[in-house]
Design a protein around this motif. Sequence first.
Motif, PDB file in Angstrom:
ATOM      1  N   UNK A  38       0.819  -1.221   0.000  1.00  0.00           N
ATOM      2  CA  UNK A  38       0.000   0.000   0.000  1.00  0.00           C
ATOM      3  C   UNK A  38       0.853   1.271   0.000  1.00  0.00           C
ATOM      4  N   UNK A  39       2.154   1.117  -0.100  1.00  0.00           N
ATOM      5  CA  UNK A  39       3.053   2.259  -0.008  1.00  0.00           C
ATOM      6  C   UNK A  39       3.698   2.558  -1.358  1.00  0.00           C
ATOM      7  N   UNK A  40       4.150   3.770  -1.515  1.00  0.00           N
ATOM      8  CA  UNK A  40       4.855   4.151  -2.743  1.00  0.00           C
ATOM      9  C   UNK A  40       6.284   3.624  -2.675  1.00  0.00           C
ATOM     10  N   UNK A  41       6.926   3.649  -3.815  1.00  0.00           N
ATOM     11  CA  UNK A  41       8.322   3.168  -3.882  1.00  0.00           C
ATOM     12  C   UNK A  41       9.209   3.992  -2.950  1.00  0.00           C
ATOM     13  N   UNK A  42       8.976   5.278  -2.897  1.00  0.00           N
ATOM     14  CA  UNK A  42       9.797   6.162  -2.055  1.00  0.00           C
ATOM     15  C   UNK A  42       9.613   5.829  -0.575  1.00  0.00           C
ATOM     16  N   UNK A  43       8.387   5.588  -0.168  1.00  0.00           N
ATOM     17  CA  UNK A  43       8.133   5.241   1.236  1.00  0.00           C
ATOM     18  C   UNK A  43       8.826   3.942   1.625  1.00  0.00           C
ATOM     19  N   UNK A  44       8.814   2.965   0.723  1.00  0.00           N
ATOM     20  CA  UNK A  44       9.446   1.676   1.018  1.00  0.00           C
ATOM     21  C   UNK A  44      10.950   1.837   1.151  1.00  0.00           C
ATOM     22  N   UNK A  45      11.557   2.634   0.272  1.00  0.00           N
ATOM     23  CA  UNK A  45      12.998   2.841   0.317  1.00  0.00           C
ATOM     24  C   UNK A  45      13.403   3.554   1.598  1.00  0.00           C
ATOM     25  N   UNK A  52       1.973   2.955   5.961  1.00  0.00           N
ATOM     26  CA  UNK A  52       1.802   3.810   4.773  1.00  0.00           C
ATOM     27  C   UNK A  52       1.123   5.121   5.130  1.00  0.00           C
ATOM     28  N   UNK A  53       1.549   6.184   4.462  1.00  0.00           N
ATOM     29  CA  UNK A  53       0.937   7.488   4.713  1.00  0.00           C
ATOM     30  C   UNK A  53      -0.524   7.494   4.291  1.00  0.00           C
ATOM     31  N   UNK A 244       6.571  -0.863  -4.693  1.00  0.00           N
ATOM     32  CA  UNK A 244       5.177  -0.879  -4.254  1.00  0.00           C
ATOM     33  C   UNK A 244       4.327  -1.757  -5.155  1.00  0.00           C
ATOM     34  N   UNK A 245       4.537  -1.623  -6.468  1.00  0.00           N
ATOM     35  CA  UNK A 245       3.791  -2.430  -7.427  1.00  0.00           C
ATOM     36  C   UNK A 245       4.202  -3.904  -7.320  1.00  0.00           C
ATOM     37  N   UNK A 246       5.499  -4.154  -7.129  1.00  0.00           N
ATOM     38  CA  UNK A 246       5.972  -5.523  -6.968  1.00  0.00           C
ATOM     39  C   UNK A 246       5.362  -6.173  -5.734  1.00  0.00           C
ATOM     40  N   UNK A 247       5.283  -5.432  -4.639  1.00  0.00           N
ATOM     41  CA  UNK A 247       4.686  -5.964  -3.414  1.00  0.00           C
ATOM     42  C   UNK A 247       3.195  -6.232  -3.598  1.00  0.00           C
ATOM     43  N   UNK A 248       2.519  -5.368  -4.339  1.00  0.00           N
ATOM     44  CA  UNK A 248       1.099  -5.589  -4.616  1.00  0.00           C
ATOM     45  C   UNK A 248       0.913  -6.834  -5.468  1.00  0.00           C
ATOM     46  N   UNK A 249       1.788  -7.011  -6.479  1.00  0.00           N
ATOM     47  CA  UNK A 249       1.721  -8.213  -7.304  1.00  0.00           C
ATOM     48  C   UNK A 249       1.978  -9.468  -6.494  1.00  0.00           C
ATOM     49  N   UNK A 250       2.945  -9.391  -5.575  1.00  0.00           N
ATOM     50  CA  UNK A 250       3.232 -10.544  -4.708  1.00  0.00           C
ATOM     51  C   UNK A 250       2.040 -10.859  -3.823  1.00  0.00           C
ATOM     52  N   UNK A 251       1.369  -9.837  -3.331  1.00  0.00           N
ATOM     53  CA  UNK A 251       0.185 -10.046  -2.489  1.00  0.00           C
ATOM     54  C   UNK A 251      -0.936 -10.715  -3.277  1.00  0.00           C
ATOM     55  N   UNK A 252      -1.127 -10.265  -4.521  1.00  0.00           N
ATOM     56  CA  UNK A 252      -2.146 -10.889  -5.379  1.00  0.00           C
ATOM     57  C   UNK A 252      -1.826 -12.357  -5.607  1.00  0.00           C
ATOM     58  N   UNK A 253      -0.546 -12.665  -5.717  1.00  0.00           N
ATOM     59  CA  UNK A 253      -0.122 -14.046  -5.965  1.00  0.00           C
ATOM     60  C   UNK A 253      -0.234 -14.907  -4.707  1.00  0.00           C
TER      61      UNK A 253
END
Length: 279
Positions: A38-45, A52-53, A244-253
């Motif tokens: 649920x976080x942006x790439x910048x927040x994760x880094x 998440x904000x 962030x998108x990679x983590x969302x894809x992993x969650x979907x999987x």
Amino acid sequence: MVRSRRKRIQMNTVVHAVLIFFALAQVGPILLVFLNSFKSHREIVINPFSMPALFSWENYITAWKYGKFAVGFKNSLILTGCTILIVLFCATLAAYALSGERMKRTAPVIIYFMLAMTVPIQMFLFPLYSLFSKLGLLSNLYALSVIMAARQMPLSVFLMRTFFLKVPRDLEEAAKLDGAGTWAIIWKVMVPIISPAMITVSVLVGLSTWNEYMLSSTFLQGEGSFTAVLGFLSLNGLESSNMGIMMAGASILIVPILIFFLLVQKYFIDGLVNGAVKG
């Protein structure tokens, strides 16, 4: 008496602490993936452990679209379902033949299956790819399921053979006296009894096939035949590997696998425990 009770309490405390530690070690990374989805790439880094904000589904929408999970899940279900059916049918017949004294010289066959479990599938990739290419079977989910089933067959046969060995021989003899043939004995008498083994094999084969990458990436060419795992891996490089998108894809999987395992874990564990009694 008091000292013994105190030692028992201390021992239980230590055991529960160890179990909690291992549970957190297993569940923690999964929860971290969900949190970062649920976080942006910048927040994760900046801090992958922070909240998440803003909870937004934007990462999930992007991952679903560019990962083509709609097609991927359909292909994964087809591949996994066909593989499970092939394994259950063939392993049931093979395990029945290898159990008891129904077949002469079963030892060489059992040794063959044991050796087959040690041979890496990489040894057969080039000849199989050449054969599939000549037959026009590349990107064919049903043809690939045959390879997947062959890879899972040795372990499945061993597990199901263990259950067949536990079925009383008198039950089979009684069915024969009633006029039942071999086919009827297997599917109408034996299969209902060994159903826990079939569920266990289905879970093992299903999870392995669903998460398989090497064979899928080799024999499935073109996004139309991609499985969910290949769709997820295609997200790598999207927007310079947006985490962030990679983590969302992993969650979907992950979610379908978690739901499936939670639904069948009782039968799966029962099958493993019962199958470990006699070899």
